[in-house]
Design an enzyme around this catalytic site. Structure first.
Site, short mmCIF file in Angstrom:
data_model
loop_
_atom_site.label_atom_id
_atom_site.label_comp_id
_atom_site.label_asym_id
_atom_site.label_seq_id
_atom_site.Cartn_x
_atom_site.Cartn_y
_atom_site.Cartn_z
N CYS A 36 49.32 32.49 43.01
CA CYS A 36 48.07 32.13 42.32
C CYS A 36 47.56 33.30 41.48
O CYS A 36 47.14 34.32 42.03
CB CYS A 36 47.05 31.72 43.39
SG CYS A 36 45.34 31.79 42.88
N CYS A 39 43.93 34.40 41.99
CA CYS A 39 43.79 35.12 43.26
C CYS A 39 44.08 36.60 43.04
O CYS A 39 43.37 37.47 43.55
CB CYS A 39 44.76 34.58 44.30
SG CYS A 39 44.49 32.85 44.73
#
Length: 111
Positions: A36, A39
Site C-alpha cells: 500500500c 501506507c
C-alpha cells in the site's frame, strides 16, 4: 531514527487484547499493508506524531496480511485505516493517509 528504533509497536491478534483492549491508555492502531503506497507515505508522519504524543497515546501498526482476523475485527475496509481507542473501546476510525495536522486533530478531539 534507525529502523529498529521505531516508537510504533507492531501488533497482532495475540497482543491486541493485552495492549489495547485491556488498557486505559489511549491507543492509535494503524492497519497497513506492505503493498500500500499511501501506507508508506503515512509511516514517517505517523512516527513523528507518535513521538509528539509519546507520553499520552500509544501507537501501533497491524499488517493486514499477517493479521487478517484482527483487520476484519477492526472493520478495515481499506488501508491505511486508523482506529483510535479510548479506554479499550474503539472511539473513531479514519481511512486514508492523513496529514500530520489531521492526525493531531483526530487525537486532540478525543483526548
Amino acid at each position: 531514527m534507525g529502523k529498529g528504533m521505531s516508537i510504533i509497536t507492531d501488533l497482532d491478534e495475540q497482543r491486541f487484547e493485552q495492549e489495547v483492549a485491556d488498557r486505559h491508555e489511549p491507543a492509535l492502531v494503524v492497519l497497513k499493508a506492505d503493498w500500500c503506497r499511501p501506507c508508506r507515505t503515512l509511516m514517517p508522519t505517523l512516527e513523528a506524531v507518535a513521538q509528539h504524543y509519546a507520553d499520552r497515546v500509544k501507537v501501533y501498526r497491524v499488517d493486514i496480511n499477517a493479521s487478517p482476523a484482527l483487520a476484519g475485527r477492526l472493520g478495515a475496509r481499506g488501508v491505511p485505516t486508523l482506529c483510535l481507542f479510548i479506554d479499550g473501546a474503539l472511539e473513531t476510525t479514519r481511512v486514508g493517509a492523513l496529514s500530520r495536522a489531521q492526525l493531531h486533530q483526530l487525537i486532540d478531539e478525543h483526548l
